[in-house]
Enzyme design. Structure first.
Site, PDB file in Angstrom:
ATOM      1  N   GLU A  69       8.788  -0.542  -2.204  1.00  0.00           N
ATOM      2  CA  GLU A  69      10.103  -0.767  -2.831  1.00  0.00           C
ATOM      3  C   GLU A  69      11.241  -0.513  -1.828  1.00  0.00           C
ATOM      4  OE1 GLU A  69      10.560   0.027  -6.933  1.00  0.00           O
ATOM      5  OE2 GLU A  69       8.408  -0.043  -7.272  1.00  0.00           O
ATOM      6  N   SER A 124      11.864   3.533   4.132  1.00  0.00           N
ATOM      7  CA  SER A 124      12.967   4.494   4.337  1.00  0.00           C
ATOM      8  C   SER A 124      14.053   3.881   5.222  1.00  0.00           C
ATOM      9  CB  SER A 124      12.434   5.780   4.979  1.00  0.00           C
ATOM     10  OG  SER A 124      11.640   6.476   4.045  1.00  0.00           O
ATOM     11  N   GLU A 125      13.613   3.019   6.146  1.00  0.00           N
ATOM     12  CA  GLU A 125      14.600   2.363   7.025  1.00  0.00           C
ATOM     13  C   GLU A 125      15.538   1.473   6.188  1.00  0.00           C
ATOM     14  OE1 GLU A 125      11.246   2.431   7.657  1.00  0.00           O
ATOM     15  OE2 GLU A 125      11.408   4.008   9.166  1.00  0.00           O
TER      16      GLU A 125
HETATM   17  C1  LIG Z   1       0.375   0.031  -2.037  1.00  0.00           C
HETATM   18  C2  LIG Z   1       1.486  -0.964  -2.007  1.00  0.00           C
HETATM   19  C3  LIG Z   1       2.027  -1.427  -3.196  1.00  0.00           C
HETATM   20  C4  LIG Z   1       3.055  -2.377  -3.183  1.00  0.00           C
HETATM   21  N1  LIG Z   1       3.521  -2.896  -4.372  1.00  0.00           N
HETATM   22  C5  LIG Z   1       4.367  -3.976  -4.342  1.00  0.00           C
HETATM   23  C6  LIG Z   1       4.711  -4.667  -5.549  1.00  0.00           C
HETATM   24  O1  LIG Z   1       4.307  -4.289  -6.644  1.00  0.00           O
HETATM   25  N2  LIG Z   1       5.494  -5.780  -5.439  1.00  0.00           N
HETATM   26  C7  LIG Z   1       5.983  -6.236  -4.267  1.00  0.00           C
HETATM   27  O2  LIG Z   1       6.677  -7.237  -4.259  1.00  0.00           O
HETATM   28  N3  LIG Z   1       5.684  -5.581  -3.097  1.00  0.00           N
HETATM   29  C8  LIG Z   1       4.877  -4.485  -3.118  1.00  0.00           C
HETATM   30  N4  LIG Z   1       4.541  -3.836  -1.941  1.00  0.00           N
HETATM   31  C9  LIG Z   1       5.107  -4.306  -0.679  1.00  0.00           C
HETATM   32  C10 LIG Z   1       6.072  -3.326  -0.032  1.00  0.00           C
HETATM   33  O3  LIG Z   1       7.264  -3.294  -0.754  1.00  0.00           O
HETATM   34  C11 LIG Z   1       6.234  -3.731   1.450  1.00  0.00           C
HETATM   35  O4  LIG Z   1       5.018  -3.424   2.089  1.00  0.00           O
HETATM   36  C12 LIG Z   1       7.401  -3.026   2.111  1.00  0.00           C
HETATM   37  O5  LIG Z   1       8.610  -3.489   1.568  1.00  0.00           O
HETATM   38  C13 LIG Z   1       7.431  -3.217   3.637  1.00  0.00           C
HETATM   39  O6  LIG Z   1       7.209  -4.545   3.989  1.00  0.00           O
HETATM   40  P1  LIG Z   1       6.083  -4.890   5.103  1.00  0.00           P
HETATM   41  O7  LIG Z   1       4.831  -4.205   4.668  1.00  0.00           O
HETATM   42  O8  LIG Z   1       6.024  -6.354   5.291  1.00  0.00           O
HETATM   43  O9  LIG Z   1       6.579  -4.188   6.424  1.00  0.00           O
HETATM   44  P2  LIG Z   1       7.557  -4.824   7.535  1.00  0.00           P
HETATM   45  O10 LIG Z   1       8.724  -5.466   6.897  1.00  0.00           O
HETATM   46  O11 LIG Z   1       6.745  -5.623   8.481  1.00  0.00           O
HETATM   47  O12 LIG Z   1       8.063  -3.501   8.275  1.00  0.00           O
HETATM   48  C14 LIG Z   1       7.312  -2.810   9.276  1.00  0.00           C
HETATM   49  C15 LIG Z   1       8.206  -1.699   9.826  1.00  0.00           C
HETATM   50  O13 LIG Z   1       9.369  -2.271  10.454  1.00  0.00           O
HETATM   51  C16 LIG Z   1      10.531  -1.703   9.867  1.00  0.00           C
HETATM   52  N5  LIG Z   1      11.583  -2.719   9.835  1.00  0.00           N
HETATM   53  C17 LIG Z   1      11.501  -4.007   9.412  1.00  0.00           C
HETATM   54  N6  LIG Z   1      12.688  -4.611   9.531  1.00  0.00           N
HETATM   55  C18 LIG Z   1      13.556  -3.706  10.039  1.00  0.00           C
HETATM   56  C19 LIG Z   1      14.935  -3.722  10.400  1.00  0.00           C
HETATM   57  N7  LIG Z   1      15.695  -4.801  10.248  1.00  0.00           N
HETATM   58  N8  LIG Z   1      15.487  -2.601  10.910  1.00  0.00           N
HETATM   59  C20 LIG Z   1      14.744  -1.471  11.045  1.00  0.00           C
HETATM   60  N9  LIG Z   1      13.439  -1.392  10.741  1.00  0.00           N
HETATM   61  C21 LIG Z   1      12.847  -2.492  10.237  1.00  0.00           C
HETATM   62  C22 LIG Z   1      10.132  -1.273   8.475  1.00  0.00           C
HETATM   63  O14 LIG Z   1      11.007  -0.292   7.949  1.00  0.00           O
HETATM   64  C23 LIG Z   1       8.738  -0.751   8.735  1.00  0.00           C
HETATM   65  O15 LIG Z   1       8.801   0.569   9.242  1.00  0.00           O
HETATM   66  C24 LIG Z   1       3.554  -2.845  -1.944  1.00  0.00           C
HETATM   67  C25 LIG Z   1       3.026  -2.343  -0.747  1.00  0.00           C
HETATM   68  C26 LIG Z   1       1.989  -1.446  -0.762  1.00  0.00           C
HETATM   69  C27 LIG Z   1       1.402  -0.978   0.537  1.00  0.00           C
END
Ligand SMILES: Cc1cc2nc3c(=O)[nH]c(=O)nc-3n(C[C@H](O)[C@H](O)[C@H](O)COP(=O)(O)OP(=O)(O)OC[C@H]3O[C@@H](n4cnc5c(N)ncnc54)[C@H](O)[C@@H]3O)c2cc1C
Length: 383
Positions: A367, A370-371
């Site tokens: 959701e 933290s970033e």
């Molecule tokens: C167990 C679980 C349940 C979940 N449930 C749901 C759900 O019900 N519905 C749904 O839609 N999603 C769900 N998610 C998805 C979740 O919300 C995403 O995994 C999360 O938002 C991060 O996206 P990502 O995994 O693609 O990471 P990425 O976007 O690839 O990020 C990787 C890292 O890069 C950092 N980063 C990325 N962009 C920037 C920036 N511009 N500046 C600084 N740092 C940055 C991020 O903070 C992170 O540390 C779930 C995920 C998990 C693991």
């Protein structure tokens, strides 16, 4: 300003606490070990009205305020991270957008079954290429006569496969804004069982292992035109507003995990003896506990404040972001310290604190990481 809870809130807390202690805690370790979705617990929560806490009575819910809902998630998380997120995803991410953006017909059709827990809800925004950059959506919805045709996939969806109703975000076209081509994003309500809607990979996770995390697949999935949620092209705003509320739910989950770990640690250090004294008699232990308790209390105030903001304000993004950011980081810190204060036993799966530490990590990621919360907060400071 009054920091004391009302009698009504205290009574609700007692109800949630007793349910958590009697029905959820005894199963928590098994749910984690077997990675099985706790179906029976979900049914019992439904019977107790836990799946419709903030839904108005006219739609079959309990008609309670966001603070009551927050306390439910908090009490469940004290004993089981998995169980708490089932309630949070269902309520904040599925029921709430239907309450906020649904037409009267949609509310009448969906809310009573969701509020009673006859049906479970989920929310599909994330895609393999669209996590933090939620606008990078690839899933498409094309209007064909009286139906929208969905194609694409969503990943990491909480309550996936178990849920009956899904809020799905998809691209409905390309719009030109100041000479730039932008995606037009819309929101939809999709029922499980619709032809062309199936489930892919089930994720194996570090924590919240009983939570059902699935990939959603849409292959020429046809849904009625009326299942568009809100206005066409307003889906990104709907998703962001929904996540503001969801973040308060996850902040409550994080708060509960931290409180649960702190309580378990207090018990433990009063019992465990080394050097002829309980380890609670060492000043290091006492100071660690003092810091943990102070941070938990600070997190609680932020979480409850965010819940009050949701009850009284139209916009509460910053309150929600601060609550989630702080509570999640406190949960991670407190659960890690709890494991340390349990010594070697803290690393053994028989003790609850190692599960709590694994469960806490996800609160810093989903959701909005933290970033992302820091981006929301600083964006508001510098606007
Ligand atoms: C167990 C679980 C349940 C979940 N449930 C749901 C759900 O019900 N519905 C749904 O839609 N999603 C769900 N998610 C998805 C979740 O919300 C995403 O995994 C999360 O938002 C991060 O996206 P990502 O995994 O693609 O990471 P990425 O976007 O690839 O990020 C990787 C890292 O890069 C950092 N980063 C990325 N962009 C920037 C920036 N511009 N500046 C600084 N740092 C940055 C991020 O903070 C992170 O540390 C779930 C995920 C998990 C693991």
């Amino acid at each position: 300003m009054d920091f004391a809870l009302s009698k009504k809130h205290e009574m609700a807390r007692t109800l949630f606490k007793e349910f958590a202690e009697n029905e959820v805690k005894p199963l928590a370790q098994d749910v984690d070990e077997t990675e099985q979705f706790p179906k029976e617990t979900a049914e019992k929560m439904a019977k107790n009205g836990f799946l419709g806490i903030p839904i108005p009575k006219e739609y079959g819910g309990q008609g309670c305020d966001p603070l009551t809902y927050v306390m439910c998630v908090e009490e469940l998380a004290k004993v089981c991270g998995t169980t708490s997120v089932i309630v949070s995803a269902h309520t904040s991410l599925c029921c709430d957008p239907i309450m906020t953006y649904g037409t009267e017909e949609q509310k009448k059709k969906y809310l009573p079954d969701l509020a009673s827990g006859k049906k479970l809800g989920a929310f599909g925004l994330t895609e393999p290429g669209a996590g933090t950059d939620a606008q990078g959506q690839q899933t498409k919805a094309v209007l064909d006569g009286d139906e929208w045709v969905l194609n694409g996939s969503k990943c990491f969806i909480t309550n996936g496969k178990e849920a009956d109703v899904y809020i799905v975000i998809a691209v409905t076209g390309i719009i030109e804004k100041r000479g730039r081509k932008l995606k037009e994003i819309s929101a939809f309500i999709v029922d499980k069982g619709t032809p062309g809607f199936s489930f892919g990979t089930k994720e194996k996770k570090m924590g919240i292992r009983g939570s059902s995390t699935y990939e959603l697949i849409f292959e020429d999935c046809r849904i009625p035109k009326e299942n568009l949620l809100g206005k066409q092209g307003k889906g990104f705003g709907i998703a962001m507003h929904t996540l503001d509320g969801g973040r308060i739910g996850i902040a409550s989950q994080a708060l509960g995990l931290a409180e649960g770990a702190l309580e378990a640690t207090i018990e433990y250090v009063k019992e465990r003896k080394q050097f002829g004294r309980t380890i609670g008699q060492f000043q290091n232990t006492q100071f660690q506990l003092a810091d943990m308790a102070t941070k938990v209390e600070a997190a609680k105030l932020l979480v409850y404040k965010a819940a009050m903001a949701k009850a009284t304000q139209k916009v509460y993004s910053v309150e929600a972001a601060m609550a989630k950011l702080y509570a999640a980081e406190v949960a991670m810190e407190v659960t890690t310290k709890a494991v340390q204060l349990h010594g070697g036993y803290g690393y053994i799966r028989e003790y609850d604190v190692e599960r709590m530490m694994r469960d806490a990590k996800i609160t810093e990621i989903y959701e909005g990481t933290s970033e992302v919360q820091r981006m929301v907060i600083s964006g508001n400071l510098l606007k």
